[in-house]
Enzyme design. Sequence first.
Site, mmCIF file in Angstrom:
data_model
loop_
_atom_site.group_PDB
_atom_site.id
_atom_site.type_symbol
_atom_site.label_atom_id
_atom_site.label_comp_id
_atom_site.label_asym_id
_atom_site.label_seq_id
_atom_site.Cartn_x
_atom_site.Cartn_y
_atom_site.Cartn_z
ATOM 1 N N HIS A 1 9.125 9.490 -26.802
ATOM 2 C CA HIS A 1 7.965 10.191 -26.526
ATOM 3 C C HIS A 1 8.229 11.799 -26.788
ATOM 4 C CE1 HIS A 1 4.969 11.739 -23.662
ATOM 5 N NE2 HIS A 1 5.757 12.520 -23.180
ATOM 6 N N GLU B 1 10.128 18.770 -24.081
ATOM 7 C CA GLU B 1 9.497 19.134 -22.866
ATOM 8 C C GLU B 1 9.820 20.499 -22.015
ATOM 9 O OE1 GLU B 1 6.864 17.457 -21.476
ATOM 10 O OE2 GLU B 1 6.948 15.510 -22.370
ATOM 11 N N GLU C 1 -4.406 16.723 -10.416
ATOM 12 C CA GLU C 1 -5.176 17.024 -11.707
ATOM 13 C C GLU C 1 -6.465 16.905 -11.536
ATOM 14 O OE1 GLU C 1 -4.846 15.633 -16.519
ATOM 15 O OE2 GLU C 1 -2.901 15.431 -15.334
ATOM 16 N N ARG D 1 0.868 -1.196 -0.011
ATOM 17 C CA ARG D 1 0.090 0.018 0.008
ATOM 18 C C ARG D 1 0.806 1.268 -0.061
ATOM 19 N NH1 ARG D 1 -3.167 -3.261 3.297
ATOM 20 N NH2 ARG D 1 -5.324 -3.863 2.424
ATOM 21 N N ARG E 1 -2.954 21.278 -13.673
ATOM 22 C CA ARG E 1 -1.771 20.434 -14.151
ATOM 23 C C ARG E 1 -2.376 19.877 -15.525
ATOM 24 N NH1 ARG E 1 1.020 15.805 -10.241
ATOM 25 N NH2 ARG E 1 2.214 15.116 -12.059
ATOM 26 N N HIS F 1 0.603 16.526 -26.030
ATOM 27 C CA HIS F 1 0.519 15.046 -25.750
ATOM 28 C C HIS F 1 -0.680 14.098 -26.293
ATOM 29 C CE1 HIS F 1 3.510 16.369 -22.742
ATOM 30 N NE2 HIS F 1 3.695 14.849 -22.486
ATOM 31 N N ASN G 1 -0.142 18.785 -20.376
ATOM 32 C CA ASN G 1 -0.511 17.764 -21.490
ATOM 33 C C ASN G 1 -0.221 18.550 -22.781
ATOM 34 O OD1 ASN G 1 -0.853 15.269 -20.064
ATOM 35 N ND2 ASN G 1 -2.925 16.347 -19.245
ATOM 36 N N LYS H 1 3.490 11.143 -10.773
ATOM 37 C CA LYS H 1 2.470 10.728 -11.659
ATOM 38 C C LYS H 1 3.311 9.243 -11.962
ATOM 39 C CE LYS H 1 -0.649 13.425 -14.546
ATOM 40 N NZ LYS H 1 -1.100 13.789 -15.747
#
Length: 577
Positions: free
Chosen positions: A475, A391, A443, A327, A450, A457, A454, A349
Site C-alpha cells: 500500500h 505516509e 470525513e 454493536r 479529513r 490514494h 487521501n 477508520k
Amino acid sequence: MSSRISTPPPETTDPPPIPLDLERIVRCSTDGFLPSGRSIVLVGLMGAGKTTIGRHLAGRLGLPFVDADVEIERAAGCSIADVFRLYGEAAFRDGERRVIRRLLEGPPMVLATGGGAFMDTATRTMVREHAISLWLRCPLPVLLRRVSGRTHRPLLNTASPRDVLERLMTIRHPVYAEADIIVDCGDNNVEHTTTRVMEALALSNRPLRLPVSLASTRYDVVIGSDLISRAGALLAPVLPRKAAIIITDETVGALYLNRLEEALAQTGIATRSLIVPPGERSKNIDTYAGLVDSILKEGVERRTSIIALGGGVVGDLAGFVASTTLRGLPFVQIPTTLLSQVDSSVGGKTGINSRWGKNLIGAFHQPLCVLADVSALATLPRRELMAGYAEIVKAGLIGDPELFAWCEKNGAALLDQDPETLAEAVRQACAFKARVVAADEREEQKTDGRALLNLGHTFGHALEAELGYDGRLLHGEAVSIGLTLAFAVSVRLGACPQADLERVTRHLEGLNMPAHIRDLPYSFKVDDLMSHMLKDKKMQDGKLSFVLAHGIGQAFTTRDVPAQTVRDALVADGAAP
C-alpha cells in the site's frame, strides 16, 4: 484460524472511601532534582525494603525521603494500627490517598508508600500523572524473613505471615505490575539494590503520549521502545475490564504474541488470541465472519476489549470486528509496521475489502489507546519501512511543509532504522493526523478536512486493485507513486509549480522509493486504472474527488478534474494508453 487462551489471577476491587481527616502534611523542601522533575514513588509489599532502599536512593539522588506511613501517623496523631482499629481500612485508604496527593503536589522526592496504597485506583492515577512509580519485587522467602516478628502491621495480626503474604501477592502483584519500573530484589545488600534501582531509573524512558482529542472521545497514542513488553501496565488503566481478545496474523504472532500475552497476564488481564493468515487477502468478508463467529461462540462480554496486534491489515480487520460485534466492543491498536503506526492505527477508520474495491465495507470506531512500539520496526525489511515512510512524506505534503523538510534531511536515517529518528517520525506524523482527524472525525466536510489524508490514494488504490491486492505492491509503495501522480496532475492543471513536483520526485527517487508507474515490474493499462478509480468510495454524484496540491504543504480537494488530464498523467508516468 487458530486461537489460544491465557487466564491471569482474579481481579480485585478497591475499598470504598470513607472520610478521615488526614490533611495535615509536613512538606520537605529540597535543592535536589530529577531530570524529569518528578518524584519517585516506591511500591511493594511489606518487607520489600521501600523505606531502607528509599533512604539510600534519596541520598544518592540528592532528594528528600518521605515515608507516607510516617506522614499519615503524624497527621492522624496515632499509629496506623490505631487508625485501622478506630476507623477501619477503607477510611485509612481514603486518608492515605489524600496524603499522597498532597505530597506529590510538592517538590520532587523519593516517597515510600504503604503496601496497599498503589491498589487504590485514584492513587495510581495520581502517581502516573505526577511521579515515576517503581515496584520493588521480592520473592516470598525474603519477605517472610523480613516481616518475622513484626506486630505493628495490622494485616499480619489476622493470620500466619506466610498465608497473609501469599494472599497479598496474588491480589496485589498484578496491580503493582502497572508501575513504570520493576526491580527484582533479593538478599543483596542495600547498596547493591540501590545501585540496581539507580540503573533502572537511568535506563528507563517514559513513553511519549500524544493525545487525540475528538468530539466523541479522547485517547492517547503512546510512542516508545519495548512497549509490547509493558503493554499490561500501559493498558490496564484504560481497559473497561481485565479481559481482551487479541487478533494477530501468523507472521506477527510468531514474533510478539507470547510477549504480549505475558505482559497482559502480568497485570491480571485474561486473554484469548485469534490468529489469521498474513496479507491483504485476509481483509475479506469470510475472515471477518470467521473471527466474529469464533468470538461469539466462546461468549464475550461487551466490556471485553479487542486488541489488534499487527500491521494495517490486522488493524483494519480487528477494528471492524470490534465495531460490529455486540454493536461495538472496546478496541486497542498495537501497530507493528511503520505504515500502521503513522497512519492506519490513528483516526478510527476500520474496514475490509470487497471484490469491488478496497475498504468499501467498514465503520468508524475509535480505539481506547494506540501503542506504537518503535522497537517492533527493527524486524521490518527496508521495503516495509519505505512503504510506511511514504505516509510520513504524505503528511508533510498535505499541510506541513516543515515536516517534509524534516523528511528531506532525515529520511535516510529513518530508513536505516535509527531509533530516535523513527520515534520522532512517528510522533510528527501522528500529531499531524490527530489534528486533521480532530477537525473532521468522520470525513464529513465537503471540501478539504479529513479527505486530504487521501492524497495519492486514488491513484495508489487503482494500482493495488489492478494487481488484486495480492502483496506484489505494498500500500505504501502505491501511495508513493500516487503522490507524484497527484502533483503531476496538479502541475498539468496549472495549480502547482513544476519545481515542487521535481522536489517531491527527487526526494523519493533519492531514497530508491517507487515514484512512477514505470518503476514497477508490471504493466498497467490506462483504461483499467481509470475503471478502478470510478469504483473508488470517494465518488460523489458520479464525479471522483481528487486530492491535489497548490504546492508542498498546500493540498486541496476538487472534483473538477478532466478525465483526459488524468489519463495523460497516467500515460506520461508509464501506463499503456
